[in-house]
Design an enzyme around this catalytic site. Sequence first.
Site, mmCIF file in Angstrom:
data_model
loop_
_atom_site.group_PDB
_atom_site.id
_atom_site.type_symbol
_atom_site.label_atom_id
_atom_site.label_comp_id
_atom_site.label_asym_id
_atom_site.label_seq_id
_atom_site.Cartn_x
_atom_site.Cartn_y
_atom_site.Cartn_z
ATOM 1 N N LYS A 111 0.828 -1.217 0.000
ATOM 2 C CA LYS A 111 0.000 0.000 0.000
ATOM 3 C C LYS A 111 0.857 1.259 0.000
ATOM 4 C CE LYS A 111 -4.166 -1.964 2.033
ATOM 5 N NZ LYS A 111 -5.031 -2.041 3.196
ATOM 6 N N LYS A 192 -3.926 -10.225 -6.797
ATOM 7 C CA LYS A 192 -5.245 -10.545 -6.247
ATOM 8 C C LYS A 192 -6.304 -9.565 -6.742
ATOM 9 C CE LYS A 192 -4.967 -7.912 -1.998
ATOM 10 N NZ LYS A 192 -5.101 -7.759 -0.587
ATOM 11 N N LYS A 195 -10.203 -3.949 -5.019
ATOM 12 C CA LYS A 195 -10.827 -2.693 -5.399
ATOM 13 C C LYS A 195 -9.746 -1.642 -5.664
ATOM 14 C CE LYS A 195 -14.591 0.089 -5.064
ATOM 15 N NZ LYS A 195 -14.484 1.089 -6.011
HETATM 16 P P1 TYM Z 1 -10.426 -6.262 3.433
HETATM 17 O O1 TYM Z 1 -11.479 -5.255 3.724
HETATM 18 O O2 TYM Z 1 -9.362 -5.916 2.454
HETATM 19 O O3 TYM Z 1 -11.079 -7.627 2.945
HETATM 20 C C1 TYM Z 1 -12.151 -8.259 3.638
HETATM 21 C C2 TYM Z 1 -11.998 -9.775 3.533
HETATM 22 O O4 TYM Z 1 -11.975 -10.174 2.148
HETATM 23 C C3 TYM Z 1 -10.824 -10.991 1.904
HETATM 24 N N1 TYM Z 1 -10.332 -10.734 0.525
HETATM 25 C C4 TYM Z 1 -10.084 -11.697 -0.370
HETATM 26 N N2 TYM Z 1 -10.212 -13.034 -0.311
HETATM 27 C C5 TYM Z 1 -9.885 -13.743 -1.443
HETATM 28 N N3 TYM Z 1 -9.457 -13.168 -2.590
HETATM 29 C C6 TYM Z 1 -9.309 -11.824 -2.696
HETATM 30 N N4 TYM Z 1 -8.911 -11.263 -3.833
HETATM 31 C C7 TYM Z 1 -9.633 -11.022 -1.551
HETATM 32 N N5 TYM Z 1 -9.616 -9.686 -1.306
HETATM 33 C C8 TYM Z 1 -10.044 -9.528 -0.032
HETATM 34 C C9 TYM Z 1 -9.797 -10.541 2.942
HETATM 35 O O5 TYM Z 1 -8.834 -11.552 3.167
HETATM 36 C C10 TYM Z 1 -10.673 -10.278 4.143
HETATM 37 O O6 TYM Z 1 -10.900 -11.466 4.872
HETATM 38 N N6 TYM Z 1 -7.330 -5.873 7.340
HETATM 39 C C11 TYM Z 1 -8.613 -6.393 6.915
HETATM 40 C C12 TYM Z 1 -9.784 -5.909 7.734
HETATM 41 C C13 TYM Z 1 -9.710 -6.177 9.204
HETATM 42 C C14 TYM Z 1 -9.832 -7.439 9.846
HETATM 43 C C15 TYM Z 1 -9.769 -7.162 11.238
HETATM 44 C C16 TYM Z 1 -9.975 -8.738 9.375
HETATM 45 C C17 TYM Z 1 -9.566 -5.224 10.178
HETATM 46 N N7 TYM Z 1 -9.622 -5.816 11.414
HETATM 47 C C18 TYM Z 1 -9.845 -8.189 12.180
HETATM 48 C C19 TYM Z 1 -10.043 -9.777 10.327
HETATM 49 C C20 TYM Z 1 -9.984 -9.489 11.703
HETATM 50 C C21 TYM Z 1 -8.851 -5.952 5.476
HETATM 51 O O7 TYM Z 1 -8.395 -4.932 5.050
HETATM 52 O O8 TYM Z 1 -9.741 -6.742 4.802
#
Ligand code: TYM
Length: 326
Positions: A111, A192, A195
Amino acid sequence: MARVFSGIQPSGDLHLGNLLGALMNWVNHQEEHDAVYCIVDLHALTLPKDPEELRSNTLQLAQLLMAVGLDPNKSTLFVQSHVQEHSQLAWLMECTVSFGELSRMTAFKDKSDRSEFISAGLFTYPALQAADILLYDTDLVPVGDDQRQHIEITRDVAERFNHRFGETFVVPQHVIPKAGARVMDLQHPERKMSKSEHSVNGTINVLENPDSVRKKIKRAVTDSDGEVRFDFEEKAGVSNLLSILGAAKGIPPSEVATSFERYGDLKAATADAVIELLSPIQERFADLQSDPAETRRLLQVGADKAREVASATLTRAQHNCGLLES
Ligand code: TYM
């Protein structure tokens, strides 16, 4: 009953990676476990955001999550900033994690390479994520593969705090699905689906109409050898389609491969499966969207439930590390 916790950022539409990698699992867990799910608006602030957009994305994401199948009567669904304990525990986590550990986070490297302004919050992001998870005495964290490192650092921080100050936190485990854990960009299958990549043709949104889904899958990058085989190293594009179809149908991707001989047939079947998966979600979303006041009420109920657990954990952590009670 095991406690499950996970979070998602309100960064605009949901995409197929979020759905297959995480949210379908979230829905399954609410049937058997005490599930707590959080829209992490504070995490979204680590990159520049338009205030009105963030507010409306947060509300829309709550409606999308319910449309996907999260039931506020079965699980706790809330917005991170509504439960102040997250910010308060995050500071204790920042003082427990090391600069070296944060420097090794690949999500930060990715990022920060793409941002002009690199906030301190982007760097300390995993400390807030650890606080999210540890506040709820979480046993299991259902996530996609890209979150693996963040859950590992959470475990390390929990163990370090417990070692320094006595048993305070439950040490959680991640749950990563067998199919769909890494949904890749349809145009650039080596990265991957995301967005933030702004790859319009490589990303399928949960609210996308059937024609557009079909077109994007038809145009998905494959290769020239013509063999349908699951092999991410050699055949990333084809393997991505197999994983998407497998995850949508609940079948292992290598097994899916045996049903197809031509890329065209695989693409058509993948498009059908994705459209079939998204249509009922889109219908439910249209209903939910008509009543934002009800969504806000449900989020309020969720935050009240979450706060009860979070405040007890925060008080315990504050006491154990030596803060004087007020
Ligand atoms: P975020 O908002 O980027 O994504 C949410 C969830 O979607 C999954 N994901 C994917 N899985 C498979 N293929 C992909 N291309 C893909 N893109 C996204 C992510 O693995 C995630 O499970 N840091 C986290 C948010 C967060 C969080 C937490 C998660 C904050 N606190 C505590 C678990 C526990 C994030 O940015 O996810």
